[in-house]
Design a protein around this motif. Structure first.
Motif, mmCIF file in Angstrom:
data_model
loop_
_atom_site.group_PDB
_atom_site.id
_atom_site.type_symbol
_atom_site.label_atom_id
_atom_site.label_comp_id
_atom_site.label_asym_id
_atom_site.label_seq_id
_atom_site.Cartn_x
_atom_site.Cartn_y
_atom_site.Cartn_z
ATOM 1 N N ASP A 46 0.825 -1.208 0.000
ATOM 2 C CA ASP A 46 0.000 0.000 0.000
ATOM 3 C C ASP A 46 0.860 1.259 0.000
ATOM 4 O O ASP A 46 0.570 2.221 -0.710
ATOM 5 C CB ASP A 46 -0.952 0.013 1.196
ATOM 6 N N GLN A 71 -6.415 6.385 -2.761
ATOM 7 C CA GLN A 71 -7.166 5.967 -1.586
ATOM 8 C C GLN A 71 -6.406 6.399 -0.339
ATOM 9 O O GLN A 71 -5.186 6.345 -0.283
ATOM 10 C CB GLN A 71 -7.365 4.459 -1.593
ATOM 11 N N GLU A 79 -6.090 4.894 2.372
ATOM 12 C CA GLU A 79 -5.349 3.787 2.980
ATOM 13 C C GLU A 79 -3.911 3.750 2.477
ATOM 14 O O GLU A 79 -2.986 3.454 3.234
ATOM 15 C CB GLU A 79 -6.024 2.439 2.700
ATOM 16 N N TYR A 80 -3.721 4.050 1.199
ATOM 17 C CA TYR A 80 -2.373 4.063 0.631
ATOM 18 C C TYR A 80 -1.532 5.169 1.270
ATOM 19 O O TYR A 80 -0.383 4.959 1.621
ATOM 20 C CB TYR A 80 -2.405 4.263 -0.883
#
Length: 93
Positions: free
Chosen positions: A35, A49, A51-52
């Motif tokens: 990620d 995103q 999360e990345y």
């Protein structure tokens, strides 16, 4: 000669014959690294995103996610952070 710290983030962390718990935490670390790398490679795109970005920031800053996973893998978190930064810098050209 290969940098042993870079090998930490390029090779699978857990051997298939290791305890299932260690394989689980190795998979978590692999996902965190993937990620973070995705964020680095796609940083010019608008639709990243979160999360990345969170994974990238945590890896670079040796944050709580990195420290927690490293604790279970018995790997110094600063080694993962430093190796991740060097890997990103090397891929930047």
């Amino acid at each position: 000669m290969a940098d042993p710290d870079l090998e930490l983030i390029e090779l699978p962390i857990a051997h298939p014959e290791e305890m299932p718990e260690r394989r689980l935490w190795a998979a978590v670390m692999r996902q965190l690294l993937d990620d973070g790398k995705t964020y680095w490679l796609q940083k010019g795109q608008r639709m990243l995103q979160t999360e990345y970005e969170a994974a990238f920031d945590d890896l670079v800053r040796c944050g709580p996610m990195t420290r927690h996973v490293c604790k279970w893998l018995d790997v110094p978190p600063w080694r993962i952070s430093e190796a991740f930064i060097r890997k990103c810098e090397a891929e930047n050209g």
